[in-house]
Design a protein around this motif. Structure first.
Motif, PDB file in Angstrom:
ATOM      1  N   ARG A 174      15.337 -40.834 -98.327  1.00 38.10           N
ATOM      2  CA  ARG A 174      14.662 -41.796 -97.461  1.00 38.10           C
ATOM      3  C   ARG A 174      14.460 -43.086 -98.247  1.00 38.10           C
ATOM      4  O   ARG A 174      14.275 -43.055 -99.447  1.00 38.10           O
ATOM      5  CB  ARG A 174      13.285 -41.271 -97.066  1.00 38.10           C
ATOM      6  N   GLY A 175      14.497 -44.176 -97.526  1.00 36.34           N
ATOM      7  CA  GLY A 175      14.186 -45.445 -98.165  1.00 36.34           C
ATOM      8  C   GLY A 175      12.709 -45.467 -98.533  1.00 36.34           C
ATOM      9  O   GLY A 175      11.927 -44.655 -98.058  1.00 36.34           O
ATOM     10  N   LEU A 176      12.340 -46.405 -99.363  1.00 30.47           N
ATOM     11  CA  LEU A 176      10.942 -46.502 -99.791  1.00 30.47           C
ATOM     12  C   LEU A 176      10.132 -47.365 -98.840  1.00 30.47           C
ATOM     13  O   LEU A 176       8.993 -47.703 -99.122  1.00 30.47           O
ATOM     14  CB  LEU A 176      10.866 -47.059-101.212  1.00 30.47           C
ATOM     15  N   LEU A 202      10.676 -38.620-106.179  1.00 30.13           N
ATOM     16  CA  LEU A 202      11.431 -39.854-106.325  1.00 30.13           C
ATOM     17  C   LEU A 202      12.906 -39.530-106.541  1.00 30.13           C
ATOM     18  O   LEU A 202      13.242 -38.566-107.217  1.00 30.13           O
ATOM     19  CB  LEU A 202      10.916 -40.642-107.529  1.00 30.13           C
ATOM     20  N   LYS A 206       5.543 -32.692-100.311  1.00 23.86           N
ATOM     21  CA  LYS A 206       5.276 -33.743-101.288  1.00 23.86           C
ATOM     22  C   LYS A 206       6.526 -34.593-101.483  1.00 23.86           C
ATOM     23  O   LYS A 206       7.637 -34.158-101.201  1.00 23.86           O
ATOM     24  CB  LYS A 206       4.844 -33.121-102.611  1.00 23.86           C
ATOM     25  N   VAL A 207       6.289 -35.787-101.964  1.00 22.95           N
ATOM     26  CA  VAL A 207       7.382 -36.738-102.096  1.00 22.95           C
ATOM     27  C   VAL A 207       7.918 -36.721-103.525  1.00 22.95           C
ATOM     28  O   VAL A 207       7.146 -36.785-104.475  1.00 22.95           O
ATOM     29  CB  VAL A 207       6.891 -38.151-101.722  1.00 22.95           C
ATOM     30  N   VAL A 234       8.668 -42.385 -95.511  1.00 19.30           N
ATOM     31  CA  VAL A 234       7.960 -42.753 -96.725  1.00 19.30           C
ATOM     32  C   VAL A 234       7.154 -44.029 -96.445  1.00 19.30           C
ATOM     33  O   VAL A 234       7.671 -44.981 -95.886  1.00 19.30           O
ATOM     34  CB  VAL A 234       8.958 -42.975 -97.875  1.00 19.30           C
ATOM     35  N   ALA A 286      13.319 -41.889-101.971  1.00 17.99           N
ATOM     36  CA  ALA A 286      12.458 -40.732-102.155  1.00 17.99           C
ATOM     37  C   ALA A 286      12.929 -39.645-101.214  1.00 17.99           C
ATOM     38  O   ALA A 286      13.674 -39.905-100.271  1.00 17.99           O
ATOM     39  CB  ALA A 286      11.010 -41.096-101.866  1.00 17.99           C
ATOM     40  N   HIS A 307       5.512 -36.010-112.237  1.00 18.64           N
ATOM     41  CA  HIS A 307       6.530 -36.260-111.227  1.00 18.64           C
ATOM     42  C   HIS A 307       7.492 -35.100-111.066  1.00 18.64           C
ATOM     43  O   HIS A 307       7.825 -34.417-112.020  1.00 18.64           O
ATOM     44  CB  HIS A 307       7.363 -37.472-111.629  1.00 18.64           C
ATOM     45  N   VAL A 330      11.462 -35.980 -99.216  1.00 16.71           N
ATOM     46  CA  VAL A 330      10.305 -35.150 -98.951  1.00 16.71           C
ATOM     47  C   VAL A 330      10.708 -33.707 -99.234  1.00 16.71           C
ATOM     48  O   VAL A 330      11.639 -33.189 -98.633  1.00 16.71           O
ATOM     49  CB  VAL A 330       9.813 -35.328 -97.498  1.00 16.71           C
ATOM     50  N   GLY A 368      13.441 -36.545 -89.342  1.00 17.87           N
ATOM     51  CA  GLY A 368      12.833 -37.640 -90.091  1.00 17.87           C
ATOM     52  C   GLY A 368      12.598 -38.851 -89.208  1.00 17.87           C
ATOM     53  O   GLY A 368      12.493 -39.967 -89.690  1.00 17.87           O
ATOM     54  N   THR A 393       2.366 -40.174-104.511  1.00 17.48           N
ATOM     55  CA  THR A 393       3.287 -40.164-105.643  1.00 17.48           C
ATOM     56  C   THR A 393       3.347 -41.581-106.190  1.00 17.48           C
ATOM     57  O   THR A 393       3.682 -42.513-105.473  1.00 17.48           O
ATOM     58  CB  THR A 393       4.697 -39.739-105.170  1.00 17.48           C
ATOM     59  N   VAL A 418      14.207 -46.430-109.358  1.00 20.33           N
ATOM     60  CA  VAL A 418      14.042 -45.561-108.191  1.00 20.33           C
ATOM     61  C   VAL A 418      14.840 -46.121-107.018  1.00 20.33           C
ATOM     62  O   VAL A 418      14.711 -47.293-106.688  1.00 20.33           O
ATOM     63  CB  VAL A 418      12.550 -45.462-107.792  1.00 20.33           C
TER      64      VAL A 418
END
Lengths: 784, 207
Positions: free
Chosen positions: A608-610, A633, A630-631, B102, A623, A518, A625, A482, B83, A620
């Motif tokens: 992971r942080g946003l 939440l 795809k991501v 992200v 997130a 989602h 992966v 990552g 998303t 939220v």
């Protein structure tokens, strides 16, 4: 320790306090001991190597006296430990090494380059013996030969202290042939003289060397054990969930007893048996109540301690970056010898902590980059001097902590830089660039090409540009964590690689659920229970949905509603009386049931942080992966419950309170191949209170139209597979769909296109360039 | 400044501006490079100082041309999947995964309150970065890289609200609106804290 005390048969009498002979001990115990020894020995070797390198750098004569003492003691301890587990070869080699250090301690011997090489070779041999990978075939000396070599280093009795050949230098010296390119010949000419027993350290007056005062006390833990502990903590989380479920069952039984008592009290006549029965049940009830209370308390305690434990374990997994740096000085020394360069290495930021797994995974990429820097980056001393640089090159490796739980690891060298002209040329040769391609004019555009696997595995680039194979692998390995790698170079002056890595892999177990469009992850810690329910079991109290769970009445909240998205499958399921999955979430002392579309299972997720922009959101926390890229939440349990309750009280602006709305919502299908357009259109139309489904092209759309009923289609024209005109024609030709309103939204703005659209049967034709949100909604409202 | 990924070949940048020449003008690459080297090696005169021109990445948004200073652009991406995130203001389109990270995506049109004028369909995102902030902005298309001479920049029109003016460096004839990427990145209203203030930003001028 089953047989530890029994196995201590006889004490070694040679005076080594930490050694004792082990005879007849059981095999399992011995193997375990060997394991412990291997760990300890590796530690000793690391410390010895570290001491040696700083000794080599500062010069034996000028260096601090404690250094030699420290190395000596480490060797001595290693020898003792080897003896204790019966590894005679290691013990013998240590004995030889110890003699050398002893002589150094007494100023009887000052190692020159050759001497240091021999000592390093000895440590390599010890490592090989330890790992069981020693092979005494071609070239590499066996333990006995090595001991001979070490003895050959020391002055014979009667000779004076030899003048050291070695210059005192601030850098790791290049390996130069004339200083003695090979180890001295081993043969009968070397007299196997008996070595004097090294003087024993006299406990009290010799302070433990190497350890800095104030250094935190460290405990050695095997990585496997830590991983197991990690897994155990996760299992404990699962146990906590099932305990919660058990508790619910017990409360259910309690409720049934209560009901029995109520009925018993209602029945007027009572014979003796019933009186007895009543008393019996009364006692049972009281006992059970106490039991439930006790379990509730236990459950609370467990909840708390499991949480703390899991957090603690996550923390334990963090290690200082220094553990990664450990091997760098030695690697630099060896590599600069190999390539005939003079290299100084500066390590900064070793105290920064990161996940052990991250540090382990980045070890190879780091070594690769260091090797590259020495092989291709830093020039030969003569070249450097000619270009006005100091003769020794410098590699700076710097770890730094960054916002958002990332660390950066920068590997910078002051060498010749990357030959970007060659990179360009090879990229052209390999067809990565078209001749005259103007998109890669600046160096900043060209640098990323070095990470291209085709380019970097090409041998041409290795010899020409100076950056070798494997950068693509470095990139991949870092990306797998990552992280990211970027490079920068200043021709003739420097090259730097910045590795950006997560501090923690922070995996945790979460329940992956689908809610509307989602997919989201609910932390497993907060999930008390998952069950299926049917429409008939859902009651409405004061206009709010509730569901019975184990005797308790819980508010039932649609997860999709809380997330502000439409629940795609809900309507059909409710009418069909299908079973619906419910997830019970406990957080902040509150409990609520959430209706989801689907439970996709529990899994380990990496959070992971946003990013720096989305600082704080109530529902939220981050997130992840997913496997398909795809991501999803990662949800905050307390936020979900609060929001759910708020919606239930009607505090929200309409769109999520679908439960109360009598009028059915209209369903719109958005067909658009561009994801940005799709999302924008969807948001706009959803914002106006419609349920929106999306399709990526005409064929996808037509399939969906066959599956469920829509009230309107908004479609792009220019799409792969089936365009908007064809889709419209197909809809008009279909007996079930011929009346479905179709709005074409297109970038095609010619009279013919407009006419084509109308001919195909579209109800409205909106041109993207003059697109207006209000206009679209107005058109939609008019058509439905 | 370096690119993580290069611009793809279908949005190759072109360089315009004084003395830099256009690569597609037919002259050979060698000749072009040679001439450029000469240009660059020439002593700086009062008329042409290097600090007078800055590189901008030019893109179009709603059929209008905008540009951001290249030094704030870390990469240009194609997004495959977005998303949406609950609890965010409308100008946050959603998040997307970029090599395991992200990235939040911003629709500048919504941020600036430009309700009309087309919708994005190129899936292209310009990633803006400074030391503290990073997000992607949706772009309808990347036109290329332009060298903009400071002296050719006109001040933003006086009709612009003070808030709007903060985000615009100026306008170059064309018209090309120069966004002030630095102040957009530093804008506190760009940071999303749920329950906090919702941004109300002045409209951009119709040029």
């Amino acid at each position: 320790m089953t047989s530890a005390s029994g196995s201590r048969r006889s004490l070694d009498t040679t005076g080594y306090d930490e050694g004792y002979l082990m005879t007849g001990m059981d095999q399992g115990f011995h193997e375990r001991l060997l394991g412990i020894f291997a760990g300890e020995a590796a530690d000793h070797l690391v410390t010895i190597t570290r001491g040696l390198l700083s000794l080599e750098k500062s010069g034996v004569a000028t260096g601090e006296p404690g250094l030699v003492e420290g190395i000596y003691r480490e060797t001595h301890s290693l020898k003792g430990a080897a003896r204790a587990v019966g590894l005679r070869e290691i013990e013998g080699v240590c004995q030889g090494l110890e003699a050398v250090f002893s002589a150094m301690k007494k100023d009887e011997y000052l190692p020159d380059q050759r001497g240091f090489d021999a000592i390093h070779a000895t440590i390599d041999l010890l490592s090989a013996l330890l790992s069981g990978k020693a092979s005494f075939g071609s070239g590499s000396p066996n333990p006995a030969e090595m001991v001979q070599v070490l003895r050959g280093l020391l002055p014979r009795k009667g000779e004076g202290v030899p003048v050291p050949h070695r210059e005192v230098s601030i850098s790791v010296r290049p390996y130069q042939g004339d200083e003695g390119g090979s180890l001295p010949p081993v043969g009968p000419s070397v007299q196997p003289a008996p070595f004097p027993s090294p003087p024993l350290p006299t406990g009290a007056d010799s302070p433990p060397p190497m350890a800095m005062p104030g250094e935190p006390r460290m405990v050695r833990v095997m990585a496997e054990k830590l991983d197991r502990l990690h897994a155990d903590a996760d299992d404990l989380l699962a146990a906590r969930i099932s305990l919660g479920a058990r508790l619910e069952e017990m409360k259910g039984i309690l409720a049934r007893i209560e009901e029995w008592r109520m009925r018993a009290a209602q029945s007027g006549r009572m014979n003796e048996f019933l009186a007895y029965n009543k008393e019996f049940i009364g006692r049972l009830h009281r006992d059970f109540e106490l039991l439930v209370d006790a379990v509730v308390r236990d459950s609370d305690t467990l909840e708390m301690s499991v949480g703390t434990l899991a957090e603690g374990i996550r923390d334990v997994v963090l290690q200082p970056v220094a553990t990664l740096f450990e091997m760098v000085p030695r690697a630099v020394r060896d590599l600069s010898h190999t390539f005939g360069k003079t290299v100084e290495v500066v390590l900064t930021g070793g105290e920064i902590e990161a996940d052990r797994r991250v540090l382990e995974a980045v070890r190879d990429p780091l070594i690769h980059l260091v090797r590259n820097a020495i092989d291709h980056g830093i020039e030969a001393p003569a070249v450097r001097v000619a270009s006005g640089k100091p003769p020794y090159g410098t590699i700076q490796i710097t770890a730094a902590l960054h916002e958002g739980g990332m660390i950066t690891l920068s590997i910078a060298d002051d060498g010749g830089g990357i030959d970007l002209a060659s990179v360009r040329r090879v990229a052209l040769e390999l067809g990565f660039l078209a001749p005259g391609d103007s998109s890669l004019q600046t160096d900043a555009d060209v640098i990323p090409l070095i990470f291209r696997s085709g380019l970097s595995t090409s041998s041409i680039i290795t010899t020409i540009s100076g950056r070798g194979i494997g950068l693509a692998i470095v990139y991949e390995k870092v990306a797998a964590l990552g992280g990211t790698v970027v490079a920068d170079t200043e021709p003739g002056r420097s090259t730097v690689f910045h590795l950006s890595l997560p501090v923690s892999l922070s995996t945790f177990r979460g329940l992956l659920v689908a809610a509307g469009v989602h997919r989201a992850v609910i932390p497993l810690q907060a999930v008390s229970r998952v069950f299926l329910t049917s429409r008939s079991r859902i009651a409405t109290v004061e206009n709010r949905m509730v569901v019975e769970d184990g005797g308790a009445t819980l508010p039932l909240i649609t997860l999709a509603g809380v997330l502000g998205v439409t629940d795609r499958a809900k309507d059909s399921r409710q009418t069909a009386g299908e079973m619906m999955p419910v997830v019970v979430i406990t957080a902040g002392g509150e409990r609520a049931a959430f209706l989801v579309d689907e439970v996709l299972g529990d899994q380990e997720v990496v959070v992971r942080g946003l990013g720096p922009q989305l600082k704080w959101l109530s529902r939220v926390s981050g997130a992840t992966v997913l496997g398909d890229g795809k991501v999803a939440l990662v949800l905050k349990p307390d936020g979900l419950i609060n929001e759910g309750i708020r919606i239930g009280q009607g505090g929200r602006d309409g769109n999520a309170s679908q439960e109360e709305t009598a009028a059915p919502l209209l369903r719109v299908l958005v067909v658009e191949d561009s994801v940005t357009s799709r999302v924008l259109l969807k948001n706009i139309i959803e914002g106006a209170g419609f349920i929106v489904d999306t399709a990526v092209d005409g064929i996808d759309a037509f399939t969906l139209l066959k599956e469920k009923a829509f009230d309107l289609v908004v479609s792009d024209v220019d799409m792969p597979r089936m365009n908007g005109f064809s889709l419209t024609e197909k809809i008009r030709a279909d007996p079930g769909l011929e009346d479905l309103p179709v709005v074409l939204v297109t970038s095609l703005d010619s009279r013919e296109d407009r006419e084509h659209g109308i001919a195909a049967g579209a109800n409205a034709y909106i041109v993207k360039s003059s697109f207006d949100e209000g206009n679209l909604l107005e058109v939609i409202q008019r058509l439905v | 400044m370096y690119f993580n990924t290069s611009l793809t070949s279908d949005n190759r940048g072109h360089v315009t501006g004084s003395g830099m020449g256009r690569p597609d003008s037919g002259e050979s690459l060698d000749a072009l490079l040679m001439r450029r080297a000469k240009d660059l090696a020439a002593p700086l005169t009062e008329e042409r100082r290097s600090e007078d021109s800055t590189a901008f990445l030019e893109f179009h948004l709603a059929r209008e041309r905008y540009a951001v200073e290249l030094s704030y652009v870390s990469e240009v991406l194609f997004v495959r999947d977005i998303t949406s995130v609950p609890g965010t203001p409308p100008f946050i389109v959603g998040i997307t995964g970029v090599r395991g990270r992200v990235l939040s995506l911003v629709d500048l049109k919504r941020f600036f309150g430009l309700p009309t004028g087309g919708i994005t369909e190129s899936n292209r995102v310009v990633v803006l970065t400074d030391a503290k902030m990073e997000f992607g902005i949706l772009a309808d298309g990347i036109t290329g890289i332009s060298m903009v001479d400071r002296r050719s920049v006109l001040p933003p029109p006086a009709t612009l609200s003070p808030i709007g003016a903060r985000f615009i460096m100026g306008i170059v004839e064309g018209p090309l609106i120069l966004f002030n990427a630095g102040s957009i990145l530093a804008e506190p209203m760009m940071v999303v804290i749920e329950g906090g203030e919702t941004p109300k930003v002045g409209r951009l001028p119709k040029v």
